[in-house]
Design a protein around this motif. Structure first.
Motif, PDB file in Angstrom:
ATOM      1  N   LEU A  80      -2.617   5.063   7.458  1.00  0.00           N
ATOM      2  CA  LEU A  80      -3.135   3.803   7.990  1.00  0.00           C
ATOM      3  C   LEU A  80      -2.017   2.923   8.526  1.00  0.00           C
ATOM      4  N   ASP A  98     -11.393  -3.859   6.717  1.00  0.00           N
ATOM      5  CA  ASP A  98     -11.420  -3.216   8.029  1.00  0.00           C
ATOM      6  C   ASP A  98     -10.529  -1.985   8.099  1.00  0.00           C
ATOM      7  N   GLY A  99      -9.965  -1.601   6.969  1.00  0.00           N
ATOM      8  CA  GLY A  99      -9.157  -0.399   6.941  1.00  0.00           C
ATOM      9  C   GLY A  99      -7.686  -0.621   7.169  1.00  0.00           C
ATOM     10  N   LEU A 100      -7.264  -1.883   7.310  1.00  0.00           N
ATOM     11  CA  LEU A 100      -5.855  -2.185   7.505  1.00  0.00           C
ATOM     12  C   LEU A 100      -5.392  -3.161   6.445  1.00  0.00           C
ATOM     13  N   ARG A 152      -4.081   0.383  13.216  1.00  0.00           N
ATOM     14  CA  ARG A 152      -5.332  -0.220  13.674  1.00  0.00           C
ATOM     15  C   ARG A 152      -6.487   0.407  12.917  1.00  0.00           C
ATOM     16  N   PRO A 153      -7.647  -0.278  12.851  1.00  0.00           N
ATOM     17  CA  PRO A 153      -8.804   0.340  12.180  1.00  0.00           C
ATOM     18  C   PRO A 153      -9.144   1.683  12.817  1.00  0.00           C
TER      19      PRO A 153
END
Length: 1015
Positions: A304, A343-345, A309-310
């Motif tokens: 990640l 958001d995955g970040l 970025r997502p």
């Protein structure tokens, strides 16, 4: 130890302990929470409360590196029990025999590591269990026994079998077992966990992330410096994700952080290193969290961070080589630990810490794999190209297309650094003799924005082989006759006419339409002949496409603006070409902007709406963050239209845009334009500061031909301030001879002429000014805002004592056909007022004061006020002269011109303390009352009506009464919005009105006395 949001869990543990104390049987508590959730802190807080004389403690901690060491945890428990050495050895032996006799069938055990004592028969399970419980009960008999195992998921299997055997028999004993665990990607010891949770006396306690309120409370009770506490509270939710471990590390780091920068350092261009680059306490805590996870989870965090970025789960799973279920679970674990957001970040500081921990080889591998996977899933070319550049890898067949497309998009978006990185990876620089391509143009433009000197090395590919270096050719260096010395005394005449020498068919074939994009850089480096040759070669091709014709028109116009002796017809045709509706394209926007500048510099085509059009262009171009290329022309048009105040405002806005940080050349250009605008406003200190910054962001060598711009500003500011030695040092800087064939060269000549006049070199000043006049006449750019050479030459004639020639030049300068702006008109009227009879001079001085106050030039306004005061003094009105001298002194003090401030202060001091009474003789304009009197304005304009309003105030009041806004009034009267507001404040006070709607009624009684707005 202070616990936040853990009070309920701590109370649950105390209740379980009280149950053991009251002889209600043993208890087992399993505390579950993510890595860094505060399990250990809760465990220690509970132990500190119950073991002080209330219970006996045995403790152990599981470790990931010791999970395969048999009986490691049990040995820790025995060592912490306080037993004598013999008893501890006996207990350890019992534990090992118990594990052997209770091992499930088929479980391998390394008996050779722990053989029984020689000659002793192996004990049975019953005897081993009896021996273990005898030892435990001996410890628990006087006080309850508390057994704690932190991170039980890392305990070894042999110790867990012994522990589970004991837990089954705690139901009626005074023993409390306290375990902590973190969720894992793969459940460790599933049989142990299943049987443990099936016991009736086992209770579970879950720890959730801290809420925002809990984080804020923790920051308030922690000894954090007050100046840092608000920042910590504001950033903690996104920075820590509610993790107590990360929050405490952030607080500890804030206690040792350096103090905030001082005001001096805050305004400088040198930015401090980010905290993440210092490997602070917070970054170390991030890595502690990261390495307490399994390798797959740690790999997900690293992926990640590299992706930046997502990313959709399938892409991330493909990159990691994990199943969708494992990928989802990995993200869930990272999210609960505060390392990843929804958001995955993660927070940029967490990303930086993770990236810094990666080795170079691992990072390159991840970027390469990311580029492959993202390309496979159809990601945007810019995303794929970013990983290709980071991996320094362009081997796949699809890489070249992605890099070239990204390079073009990045340049339009104001990221020349990305453009250069992509093209350098995709291909090498162009070589002499090879065909110039669009990629060469993109690379050249990107290099110029970052460092013009680097771009100069690429221009050799546009030069005919063996021509420019070895002998006469058709480049500027070979054909231009202008010469110049290294001390800035360039005397080149520049005889080029735009008809270049043909270099042959082979050279022409090398220049395709792509080479037109190199024209701006060629002009910057003083090669107008090469630029003209490219334009001619491309135009000679049969049936050029419409976009190629537009690019040729823009190139011709740019050449004509930079070198007005080339393509003069391009300026005449610019308006027709610009109206062709091409403004939706990049070339069209450039063409429109340059057309506006060309109109401003052409006296017979100057438009009254230049400033408004320039502002509209700037607003349209700044709506989206992107390249700054089209903005220089409207800024210059606004400057030459006589609105330096608006130029200052807009350049400040543009210098604050993030894209400026990626384009040092545009940043330097903006500083140079800002400096010239400040000079025209009389702010000498600000002008010098921005001009110096322009020569710092880009070295004088990198400025090439354009170096005449910031140097002329520095020379002019130093001369105005009376620092002639400093001005002479700036004049000693070398200026290319080609500069004197450009409008910037005329700025330099004008500044040098002012310096010569100030130092008594009248003949040298006259020569420079005559040359300015000759050039602008030849170029058809004889506009006062470019170079008011007639005004300056009139001052030279005054120094020679030739008043008649001075008056003639001033009257020519005031001719409306010379496109005179308010500033130049005001300066010319002030000088002319001293050369005409007193009855006429008073009115001229009053007009000069009004114009200079409206345009905002504080130095020239101070001079006009001082001249008015001197005229009143000569007329015998000492009382009326004093306020003019005082206001002139105040203005001079704030301009950075100590010489002018001293002269005005001395003039005011020379006035008698008891002023002479005014004589009966009236002097038009000069006998007006002082600034601030009841019926005059600050410029000394007498009122002809009984309203108490000055002429300027009545103009503003009339427009306001008609419903115009302050900005509309500012545009109509060519004054600043601030001046409009000041006038309206005085109007409201004098007319005793409270709001705008009352103005029309109040002015109706004196409507006949309202002056004409165009008068």
């Amino acid at each position: 130890m202070v616990l936040i949001q853990r009070e309920a869990q701590l109370a649950q543990l105390r209740t379980a302990f009280d149950t053991c104390t009251e002889s209600q049987g043993g208890r087992v508590c399993l505390i579950s929470g993510a890595v860094g959730s505060g399990k250990t802190a809760l465990l220690e807080a509970f132990v500190a409360q119950v073991t002080g004389g209330r219970g006996h403690l045995m403790s152990a901690t599981g470790s990931q590196v010791e999970r395969h060491l048999p009986f490691g945890v049990m040995d820790q428990l025995i060592d912490s029990s306080g037993l004598e050495r013999a008893s501890a050895r006996k207990a350890a032996t019992v534990v090992r025999h118990l594990a052997l006799t209770t091992s499930p069938p088929g479980t391998p055990e390394d008996d050779a590591l722990h053989p029984p004592a020689p000659g002793s028969p192996p004990p049975t399970a019953t005897s081993a269990a009896y021996g273990l419980f005898t030892s435990l009960l001996d410890l628990a008999r006087p006080l309850p026994l508390v057994v704690t195992i932190d991170d039980v998921h890392h305990a070894d299997a042999a110790s867990l079998r012994c522990l589970l055997y004991a837990i089954r028999r705690l139901r009626h004993k005074h023993i409390m077992v306290l375990l902590t665990e973190s969720p894992m990607l793969r459940t460790q010891h599933p049989q142990f966990r299943a049987e443990l949770l099936s016991q009736p006396h086992v209770s579970r306690i879950s720890l959730e992330p801290l809420t925002d309120a809990a984080l804020s409370r923790l920051a308030r009770i922690h000894p954090v410096p007050s100046e840092a506490r608000d920042s910590v509270v504001r950033e903690a939710p996104t920075l820590t994700g509610g993790s107590p471990l990360l929050m405490r590390a952030l607080l500890d780091e804030s206690c040792t952080a350096p103090p905030p920068p001082s005001e001096a350092s805050a305004v400088s261009d040198v930015q401090p290193l980010p905290v993440s680059a210092l490997h602070g306490t917070f970054d170390q805590a991030v890595l502690r969290c990261l390495y307490r996870h399994e390798p797959e989870v740690r790999g997900a965090a690293q992926a990640l961070a590299v992706l930046g970025r997502p990313t959709p789960l399938p892409v991330l799973g493909r990159l990691l080589g994990l199943s969708p279920e494992f990928t989802t679970q990995s993200l869930r674990l990272l999210r609960r630990s505060g390392l990843v957001s929804s958001d995955g970040l993660g927070h940029p500081r967490i990303v930086d810490a993770v990236l810094a921990d990666l080795s170079t080889e691992e990072r390159l591998r991840l970027h390469r794999r990311a580029a492959e996977v993202l390309h496979e899933y159809g990601a945007e070319p810019g995303v794929v190209a970013a990983h290709l550049v980071s991996a320094d890898w362009a081997e796949p067949a699809w890489a070249d297309a992605a890099l070239h497309e990204t390079a073009a998009q990045a340049l339009d978006a104001g990221r020349p650094d990305v453009t250069g990185a992509c093209l350098r990876l995709a291909r090498g620089a162009a070589r002499p003799g090879s065909r110039w391509t669009e990629a060469d143009t993109l690379l050249l433009r990107s290099r110029w924005q970052i460092n013009p000197l680097a771009a100069a090395t690429d221009l050799g590919a546009l030069t005919a082989p063996g021509r420019d270096a070895d002998g006469p050719g058709d480049d500027a260096e070979a054909t231009d006759t202008g010469t110049g010395t290294g001390t800035g005394t360039g005397t080149g005449t520049g005889t080029g006419t735009g008809a270049d020498t043909d270099t042959g068919t082979m050279a022409d074939q090398r220049y395709g339409p792509e080479a037109v994009g190199a024209v701006p850089t060629l002009l910057w480096h003083g090669r107008p002949d090469t630029a003209c040759r490219i334009v001619r070669a491309v135009a000679a091709r049969a049936h050029p496409a419409p976009d190629v014709r537009a690019r040729l028109d823009a190139a011709r116009l740019l050449i004509s603006l930079v070198h007005p002796d080339r393509y003069p017809q391009a300026r005449a045709d610019a308006r027709h070409v610009a109206d062709a509706g091409t403004a939706t394209s990049t070339t069209g926007r450039h063409l429109d902007a340059m057309t506006l500048l060309a109109d401003t510099l052409t006296p017979d085509r100057a438009r009254h709406d230049t400033v408004g059009n320039a502002e509209v262009m700037i607003q349209r171009y700044t709506a989206d963050e992107g390249a700054l290329g089209p903005l220089a022309a409207p800024l210059l048009a606004m400057l030459y239209a006589g609105r330096p105040d608006l130029v200052v405002t807009w350049t400040r806005v543009l210098l604050g845009r993030p894209s400026v940080g990626y384009a040092p050349s545009w940043k330097a250009v903006l500083h140079a334009i800002h400096a010239e605008a400040e000079l025209r406003l009389g702010a000498l200190g600000d002008a010098e500061e921005h001009a110096r910054t322009a020569l710092t962001v880009l070295t004088p060598q990198a400025w090439a031909v354009a170096v005449a711009g910031p140097l002329s500003t520095l020379i002019g500011a130093a001369t105005e301030a009376g620092r002639h030695g400093e001005a002479e040092r700036w004049l000693a800087k070398p200026v290319p001879a080609e500069s004197f064939r450009t409008p910037l060269g005329l700025h330099y000549l004008l500044a040098r002429a002012r310096y010569h006049l100030a130092t008594g070199r009248r003949r040298a000043a006259a020569d420079d000014l005559h040359r300015c006049g000759k050039e602008v006449t030849t170029w058809r750019m004889d506009t006062a805002t470019l170079v008011p050479w007639r005004l300056e030459l009139a001052r030279v004639h005054l120094a020679f004592g030739d008043h008649c020639a001075a008056v003639r030049l001033l009257e020519e300068q005031l001719d409306v056909r010379q496109s005179v702006d308010d500033r130049t008109r005001g300066m010319a009227l002030r000088v002319l007022a001293g050369l005409v009879p007193p009855e006429r001079g008073g009115g001229l001085r009053a007009q000069a004061v009004q114009l200079l106050e409206a345009c905002g030039d504080r130095i020239e306004l101070a001079r006009a006020l001082a001249d008015t005061g001197q005229a009143l003094r000569v007329a015998g009105d000492d009382a009326g002269a004093r306020p003019y001298f005082q206001r002139a002194g105040q203005l001079a003090q704030g301009t950075g011109s100590p010489a002018l401030a001293q002269r005005t202060a001395r003039a005011a001091a020379d006035l008698p303390l008891c002023p002479r009474p005014r004589g009966g003789r009236q002097h038009s304009g000069d006998d007006a009352k002082s600034p601030g009197a009841g019926n005059t304005n600050s410029s000394g304009n007498a009122n002809s009506t009984g309203t108490g309003l000055s002429r300027a105030e009545r103009r503003v009041a009339a427009l306001a009464a008609q419903g115009h806004t302050n900005r509309q009034i500012s545009s109509k009267l060519f004054i600043t919005v601030s001046t409009v507001e000041q006038h309206l404040t005085r109007v409201y006070r004098k007319l005793d009105v409270k709001q705008r709607t009352e103005l029309a009624t109040r002015l109706s009684s004196v409507r006949s006395g309202v002056p004409r707005l165009d008068g």
